[in-house]
Design an enzyme around this catalytic site. Structure first.
Site, PDB file in Angstrom:
ATOM      1  N   ASP A  52     -66.502  38.215 -54.529  1.00  0.00           N
ATOM      2  CA  ASP A  52     -67.108  39.452 -54.055  1.00  0.00           C
ATOM      3  C   ASP A  52     -67.140  40.519 -55.142  1.00  0.00           C
ATOM      4  O   ASP A  52     -66.562  40.356 -56.225  1.00  0.00           O
ATOM      5  CB  ASP A  52     -66.315  39.995 -52.856  1.00  0.00           C
ATOM      6  CG  ASP A  52     -66.297  39.039 -51.686  1.00  0.00           C
ATOM      7  OD1 ASP A  52     -67.300  38.337 -51.486  1.00  0.00           O
ATOM      8  OD2 ASP A  52     -65.274  39.007 -50.971  1.00  0.00           O
ATOM      9  N   TYR A 110     -56.006  31.692 -55.529  1.00  0.00           N
ATOM     10  CA  TYR A 110     -56.251  33.086 -55.888  1.00  0.00           C
ATOM     11  C   TYR A 110     -54.934  33.768 -56.227  1.00  0.00           C
ATOM     12  O   TYR A 110     -53.897  33.481 -55.610  1.00  0.00           O
ATOM     13  CB  TYR A 110     -56.897  33.844 -54.721  1.00  0.00           C
ATOM     14  CG  TYR A 110     -58.381  33.648 -54.580  1.00  0.00           C
ATOM     15  CD1 TYR A 110     -59.279  34.534 -55.166  1.00  0.00           C
ATOM     16  CD2 TYR A 110     -58.894  32.583 -53.843  1.00  0.00           C
ATOM     17  CE1 TYR A 110     -60.651  34.359 -55.033  1.00  0.00           C
ATOM     18  CE2 TYR A 110     -60.262  32.402 -53.701  1.00  0.00           C
ATOM     19  CZ  TYR A 110     -61.134  33.297 -54.294  1.00  0.00           C
ATOM     20  OH  TYR A 110     -62.490  33.116 -54.165  1.00  0.00           O
TER      21      TYR A 110
END
Length: 270
Positions: A52, A110
């Site tokens: 994003d 992540y």
């Protein structure tokens, strides 16, 4: 026709995410422009994970098909010569036709880097999240344990998420403090849109004493996004690694230039 995979790193702070968008500055657009300049023909990439706006990439992987015959190092150096300083191809590797950057991947990892200090640091702007109050790391780790396994993560899914199912398998969440930083590691088969940032929002609520540890299980069971904490800032979020079957021999991410990467590499060695 040859299939080439690339390892890509980028500072996502100046981009509107990975995916190409009309009249927006995205990582995909910059990479494909550079590949087109180097190859002198249009190149369309397929990515492992669409990050994003503001999210960084340490171990992003893409593939594309081409009729050109170039040495691996030529793809790296040639493409980088047309990229901005905030994006860099780290490696290039020919792949068999059955390799797919997205569908061949079996897990993603992540990292989130959180700066915990009464005053924000401009040196860390866009590179780390920030909270001004102390956090209970032990409480956050206990809360994270409620999330492990295969679950419906609808409570941590954005309204714009296009995933076919909210059911994902979360293999690992680690929380570790190092000085003024708290480091988080999330590993799953796949993640929903905004899932890590929504998990972070809940963990910070619990770490800051705004909710008890057991609240995390209640949020998960609710399957209701409105029941969870607000979406946390993207600044400290990094796509660290994408896991593939050994048969593809995908190179490990080149993360030595990231100082805080030692948090997890040192842990692996102990």
């Amino acid at each position: 026709m040859k299939r080439i995979a690339l390892g890509v790193q980028y500072d996502g702070s100046a981009f509107c995410g990975w995916q190409s968008q009309p009249h927006r500055n995205t990582v995909q657009d910059e990479l494909e422009r550079a590949l087109r300049e180097f190859a002198r023909t249009p190149v369309q990439t397929v990515v492992a994970g669409r990050t994003d706006t503001g999210v960084h990439g340490l171990g992003q992987v893409v593939h594309f098909d081409t009729e050109l015959d170039r040495a691996d190092v030529s793809w790296v150096r040639g493409t980088n010569s047309f990229l901005p300083k905030t994006i860099s191809v780290q490696w290039a590797k020919p792949m068999p036709d059955e390799f797919h950057a997205r569908f061949s991947a079996f897990e993603r990892t992540y990292y989130y880097v959180l700066y915990v200090h009464p005053v924000r640091s401009p040196m860390l702007a866009t590179r780390a999240g920030w909270v001004h109050t102390s956090l209970d790391v032990d409480a956050m780790q206990k809360a994270a344990a409620h999330l492990l396994g295969e679950h419906d993560f609808s409570a941590f899914r954005s309204s714009q998420c296009q995933a076919k199912t909210p059911v994902k398998h979360l293999y690992q969440i680690d929380v570790k403090q190092q000085g003024d930083f708290v480091h988080f590691r999330f590993r799953a088969n796949a993640f929903l849109h905004h899932m890590v940032r929504n998990l972070m929002g809940c963990l910070v609520y619990i770490g800051g004493g705004r909710r008890p540890v057991e609240w995390m299980a209640e949020v998960l069971a609710s399957r209701d996004r409105d029941f969870a904490a607000p979406t946390f800032m993207p600044d400290g979020l990094y796509l660290a690694q994408v896991g593939y079957p050994e048969q593809f021999a995908v190179p490990a991410p080149q993360t030595g230039s990231v100082p805080w990467n030692t948090v997890w590499t040192e842990q692996a060695q102990t």
